[in-house]
Design an enzyme around this catalytic site. Sequence first.
Site, PDB file in Angstrom:
ATOM      1  N   ARG A  84      48.447  47.829  36.475  1.00  0.00           N
ATOM      2  CA  ARG A  84      47.720  47.088  35.442  1.00  0.00           C
ATOM      3  C   ARG A  84      46.799  48.050  34.700  1.00  0.00           C
ATOM      4  O   ARG A  84      46.009  48.748  35.318  1.00  0.00           O
ATOM      5  CB  ARG A  84      46.892  45.966  36.081  1.00  0.00           C
ATOM      6  CG  ARG A  84      45.961  45.285  35.097  1.00  0.00           C
ATOM      7  CD  ARG A  84      45.224  44.084  35.706  1.00  0.00           C
ATOM      8  NE  ARG A  84      44.338  43.522  34.714  1.00  0.00           N
ATOM      9  CZ  ARG A  84      42.995  43.536  34.768  1.00  0.00           C
ATOM     10  NH1 ARG A  84      42.362  44.036  35.822  1.00  0.00           N
ATOM     11  NH2 ARG A  84      42.293  43.019  33.786  1.00  0.00           N
ATOM     12  N   HIS A 129      39.909  45.011  27.422  1.00  0.00           N
ATOM     13  CA  HIS A 129      39.019  45.279  28.555  1.00  0.00           C
ATOM     14  C   HIS A 129      37.765  45.953  27.990  1.00  0.00           C
ATOM     15  O   HIS A 129      37.508  47.134  28.252  1.00  0.00           O
ATOM     16  CB  HIS A 129      39.741  46.134  29.601  1.00  0.00           C
ATOM     17  CG  HIS A 129      39.104  46.135  30.970  1.00  0.00           C
ATOM     18  ND1 HIS A 129      39.811  45.880  32.122  1.00  0.00           N
ATOM     19  CD2 HIS A 129      37.834  46.373  31.380  1.00  0.00           C
ATOM     20  CE1 HIS A 129      38.996  45.977  33.184  1.00  0.00           C
ATOM     21  NE2 HIS A 129      37.796  46.272  32.749  1.00  0.00           N
ATOM     22  N   GLU A 174      37.899  39.485  32.171  1.00  0.00           N
ATOM     23  CA  GLU A 174      36.554  39.042  32.532  1.00  0.00           C
ATOM     24  C   GLU A 174      35.698  38.559  31.367  1.00  0.00           C
ATOM     25  O   GLU A 174      34.743  39.226  30.937  1.00  0.00           O
ATOM     26  CB  GLU A 174      35.821  40.154  33.289  1.00  0.00           C
ATOM     27  CG  GLU A 174      36.475  40.498  34.610  1.00  0.00           C
ATOM     28  CD  GLU A 174      35.636  41.431  35.484  1.00  0.00           C
ATOM     29  OE1 GLU A 174      34.670  42.030  34.970  1.00  0.00           O
ATOM     30  OE2 GLU A 174      35.943  41.539  36.677  1.00  0.00           O
ATOM     31  N   ASN A 316      39.918  38.432  39.119  1.00  0.00           N
ATOM     32  CA  ASN A 316      39.259  39.636  39.633  1.00  0.00           C
ATOM     33  C   ASN A 316      38.268  39.167  40.668  1.00  0.00           C
ATOM     34  O   ASN A 316      37.362  38.379  40.369  1.00  0.00           O
ATOM     35  CB  ASN A 316      38.517  40.392  38.528  1.00  0.00           C
ATOM     36  CG  ASN A 316      39.463  41.146  37.613  1.00  0.00           C
ATOM     37  OD1 ASN A 316      40.677  41.144  37.824  1.00  0.00           O
ATOM     38  ND2 ASN A 316      38.911  41.795  36.614  1.00  0.00           N
ATOM     39  N   TYR A 318      35.788  40.293  44.007  1.00  0.00           N
ATOM     40  CA  TYR A 318      35.177  41.403  44.747  1.00  0.00           C
ATOM     41  C   TYR A 318      34.327  40.964  45.938  1.00  0.00           C
ATOM     42  O   TYR A 318      34.265  41.658  46.940  1.00  0.00           O
ATOM     43  CB  TYR A 318      34.283  42.243  43.809  1.00  0.00           C
ATOM     44  CG  TYR A 318      35.065  43.124  42.871  1.00  0.00           C
ATOM     45  CD1 TYR A 318      35.518  42.654  41.642  1.00  0.00           C
ATOM     46  CD2 TYR A 318      35.377  44.438  43.222  1.00  0.00           C
ATOM     47  CE1 TYR A 318      36.242  43.462  40.780  1.00  0.00           C
ATOM     48  CE2 TYR A 318      36.103  45.257  42.357  1.00  0.00           C
ATOM     49  CZ  TYR A 318      36.536  44.764  41.146  1.00  0.00           C
ATOM     50  OH  TYR A 318      37.263  45.572  40.308  1.00  0.00           O
ATOM     51  N   GLU A 385      42.216  42.418  40.173  1.00  0.00           N
ATOM     52  CA  GLU A 385      41.312  43.484  40.630  1.00  0.00           C
ATOM     53  C   GLU A 385      40.689  43.085  41.954  1.00  0.00           C
ATOM     54  O   GLU A 385      40.380  41.906  42.176  1.00  0.00           O
ATOM     55  CB  GLU A 385      40.138  43.726  39.660  1.00  0.00           C
ATOM     56  CG  GLU A 385      40.469  44.525  38.433  1.00  0.00           C
ATOM     57  CD  GLU A 385      39.253  44.732  37.526  1.00  0.00           C
ATOM     58  OE1 GLU A 385      38.114  44.850  38.041  1.00  0.00           O
ATOM     59  OE2 GLU A 385      39.463  44.767  36.309  1.00  0.00           O
TER      60      GLU A 385
HETATM   61  C1  GBH Z   1      35.163  44.773  37.237  1.00  0.00           C
HETATM   62  O1  GBH Z   1      34.071  43.935  37.039  1.00  0.00           O
HETATM   63  C2  GBH Z   1      35.603  45.365  35.919  1.00  0.00           C
HETATM   64  O2  GBH Z   1      36.699  44.655  35.386  1.00  0.00           O
HETATM   65  C3  GBH Z   1      35.947  46.823  36.012  1.00  0.00           C
HETATM   66  O3  GBH Z   1      36.057  47.361  34.738  1.00  0.00           O
HETATM   67  C4  GBH Z   1      34.916  47.525  36.848  1.00  0.00           C
HETATM   68  O4  GBH Z   1      35.080  48.914  36.864  1.00  0.00           O
HETATM   69  C5  GBH Z   1      35.013  46.977  38.244  1.00  0.00           C
HETATM   70  O5  GBH Z   1      34.810  45.609  38.250  1.00  0.00           O
HETATM   71  C6  GBH Z   1      34.020  47.578  39.220  1.00  0.00           C
HETATM   72  O6  GBH Z   1      32.714  47.262  38.845  1.00  0.00           O
HETATM   73  O7  GBH Z   1      24.851  45.787  38.336  1.00  0.00           O
HETATM   74  O8  GBH Z   1      23.895  43.730  39.113  1.00  0.00           O
HETATM   75  O9  GBH Z   1      24.072  44.130  36.730  1.00  0.00           O
HETATM   76  C7  GBH Z   1      33.575  43.284  38.204  1.00  0.00           C
HETATM   77  C8  GBH Z   1      32.434  42.360  37.861  1.00  0.00           C
HETATM   78  C9  GBH Z   1      30.368  42.327  36.734  1.00  0.00           C
HETATM   79  C10 GBH Z   1      30.554  43.514  38.740  1.00  0.00           C
HETATM   80  C11 GBH Z   1      29.132  43.098  36.378  1.00  0.00           C
HETATM   81  C12 GBH Z   1      29.287  44.269  38.399  1.00  0.00           C
HETATM   82  C13 GBH Z   1      27.191  44.181  37.260  1.00  0.00           C
HETATM   83  C14 GBH Z   1      26.153  43.567  38.123  1.00  0.00           C
HETATM   84  N1  GBH Z   1      31.241  43.115  37.549  1.00  0.00           N
HETATM   85  N2  GBH Z   1      28.440  43.456  37.572  1.00  0.00           N
HETATM   86  S1  GBH Z   1      24.643  44.357  38.056  1.00  0.00           S
END
Ligand code: GBH
Length: 490
Positions: A84, A129, A174, A316, A318, A385
Amino acid sequence: CYAATTRQERRFPDEFLFGTATASYQIEGGWNADDKGENIWDRMTHTKPDVIKDVSNGDIAADSYNNYKRDVEMMRELGLDAYRFSLSWSRILPNGLSNKVSEAGVAFYNNYIDEMVKYGITPMVTLYHWDLPQKLQDLGGFANPLFPDWFEDYARVVYEHFGDRVKHWITFNEPREICYEGYDTTTKAPLLNATGIGAYLCAKNLVLAHAKAYYAYKNDFAPSQGGQCGITISVNWFPPLTDSEEDQIAAELYRQAEWGIYAEPIFSAEGGFPKELSERVAQMSMEQGYPRSRMPEFTDEEREFVRGAADFFGVNHYTAFLVSAAKDTEFIVPSVYGDTGAVTSVPDEWPKSASKWLTLAPDSILNALTFLNNKYNSPVFYITENGWSIRYEDGLEDDDRIRYYRAALESVLDVLDAGITLKGYMAWSLMDNFEWMEGYTERFGLYEVDFEDPARTRTPRKSAFVYKQIIKTRVIDHEYEPERRTMTID
Ligand code: GBH
């Protein structure tokens, strides 16, 4: 040592797609190669370099613009079924609009795609993206009511050029990060900071744009090209902290603000924004002295148009957060999370990554997908993701990441056992890359990238060998220890 494994062996089906994911701005570099236009990340990192933790940018990044053959070689080393990646809008349409298509931009993606397809790797392509052409941002970007038309025009160019080989399309990556972080706050470009306003405005135009691109594909391309088109939404798991009624209500409102405002219009039976949250925003807007709700409405026609506009739901995923009702409900400054009246926390015992928001939460994939599956009448899912960050200093021995992936993939097997239609899993990420506001300080790669080295040399971490073994054997062997760390193409 297999005999020592007492747990029953559970297999991933052969047709299940294992892959990795990346995004254009995070890996490509070539920020001004040929006639590529400027995008909002180029503009922000060049004019406000201090907003990035290590004052870096994606001008060169992992230089995939020049290293695409090595990228595909890594995919082959891992034995990936799918890959992807995203397209840079302003590389293809330098001015954002479709009157001028860049030959060099199209050629780059043709080469990338051809190289994958040559080795039987299924490309899964995200149209957006986060790297909006700056010229469109100057006109308001996602806040401009013409945005859905611009996006449809771009999507048509992309389907025309690449749709003969690409059968999996994702319109947006996202929406929450685009709309909330980019328009409501200052945690992503374009740092708009229109608190309590920007996210909702953007959300509506984004889902309309998605639906336009979806129907363009479905009506004019799918009949001959035969692919699928969906959207990827970040869905972490948000259970209530306690089972008190107020925490349960808080958790539901929080989920509606996190992903409901993007998922509900597309995947729910009724369409439109989530009911409880929109009522609350309307009420709070009134109390705050606005003449109308800060959350726009859909006309009946728009609601019908967006509802059902997806062949699959890309997730996505996590981590998880526990949600409780906020003690202080007086939110003077309007904001999305103020609208929810909820706050989150994370138990100390969940293992921590290098990213402050990312912990290893038990069973969160199963919980999140079960919830979505019940809520939205069993759509087709892909996990687009999932991954874990370390620091560069941690080197190649990423045992924490291995623990995370094994736990995540056990949860994926639970999802499959539960009869949920989950067709693939993309690990974030194939290689280290530009981690947005964190620059190069957080590393998500199965391959380490040396950003000091002009060649941007990629070296497999221990986790790469473990993921490879899982893909090959279709089982998770918790005892497996890769000994001889030489990567080969099997
Ligand atoms: C993904 O977002 C993205 O699609 C990707 O591009 C990115 O590299 C990957 O995750 C890893 O981060 O620091 O407390 O302000 C995941 C969702 C939303 C998680 C924004 C981090 C920032 C929170 N992301 N968030 S903060």
